[in-house]
Design an enzyme around this catalytic site. Structure first.
Site, mmCIF file in Angstrom:
data_model
loop_
_atom_site.group_PDB
_atom_site.id
_atom_site.type_symbol
_atom_site.label_atom_id
_atom_site.label_comp_id
_atom_site.label_asym_id
_atom_site.label_seq_id
_atom_site.Cartn_x
_atom_site.Cartn_y
_atom_site.Cartn_z
ATOM 1 C CG HIS A 1 -0.072 0.177 2.587
ATOM 2 N ND1 HIS A 1 0.605 -0.987 3.272
ATOM 3 C CD2 HIS A 1 0.423 1.328 3.283
ATOM 4 C CE1 HIS A 1 1.317 -0.635 3.961
ATOM 5 N NE2 HIS A 1 1.223 0.745 4.468
ATOM 6 C CG HIS B 1 7.380 4.885 1.064
ATOM 7 N ND1 HIS B 1 7.175 6.019 1.958
ATOM 8 C CD2 HIS B 1 7.101 3.615 1.984
ATOM 9 C CE1 HIS B 1 6.884 5.302 2.931
ATOM 10 N NE2 HIS B 1 6.789 4.185 3.111
#
Ligand code: 3AM
Length: 178
Positions: free
Chosen positions: A37, A121
């Site tokens: 995620h 990220h």
């Protein structure tokens, strides 16, 4: 108490491409692909009534759909050691605006401001027990990694159950983008 965070989920094809990068570094703890995620905001432990307020605040957010481009592999370090490996997301106006809206919404319901700079990220592995030279070689080997851009159509409030091995993340609520 509930342990919550707000994140962008990734489509299965992209997860598969990220998963293909995993492996080959002794000591690295690879994130299971179902857990990939992009965190917009870590919330942490909160009481259920507060979680309802968080949900209501997130539900007021109006933001457009956008394309998310992942590009290259990077590291986060602490005290001179590489703590984690990630695939970086390219910064975009739309991503920054959405993250800012999430932050504003959460502060409105009384959460403390996030002090850390937003560094979008997708974490691939926790690496505090891996050898630095292996990690550096991994980053270099995958510097040109660039999966096709992803259309982001919603963001998600996840709960996190910490387990012995990997955490278990449950998508609790999805918030549609326009
Ligand atoms: O998105 P990533 O994988 O970088 O490390 C946790 C994970 O980050 C982070 O929140 C994401 C979903 O669990 N996280 C865990 N505890 C945290 C904390 N106390 C935290 N982020 C900030 N503060």
């Amino acid at each position: 108490m509930l342990r919550l965070f707000v994140a962008l989920p990734l489509p299965a094809e992209v997860k598969a491409q990220l998963a293909a990068l995993s492996g080959g570094i002794p000591g690295a703890k690879w994130v299971p692909p179902e857990n990939y995620h992009l965190t917009l905001r870590f919330i942490g432990e909160i009481e259920p009534w507060r979680a309802e307020e968080v949900d209501a605040a997130l539900a007021t957010i109006r933001a457009p759909r956008f394309e998310l481009a992942l590009a290259g592999v990077g590291t986060f370090e602490k005290g001179g050691r590489i703590q984690s490996l990630h695939v970086a997301a390219e910064r975009s106006e739309a991503l920054s605006r959405l993250q800012a809206k999430v932050e504003t919404a959460l502060q409105r319901v009384g959460l403390e401001p996030e002090r850390r700079r937003f560094a979008p990220h997708v974490t691939l592995a926790r690496t505090d027990r891996a050898e630095t030279h292996k990690l550096v070689a991994f980053v270099q080997a995958h510097s040109l990694f660039r999966p096709p851009p992803v259309m982001v159509e919603h963001f998600t409030l996840y709960s996190s159950l910490l387990g012995k091995e990997a955490a278990h993340y449950v998508p609790e609520v999805e918030y549609e983008l326009a």
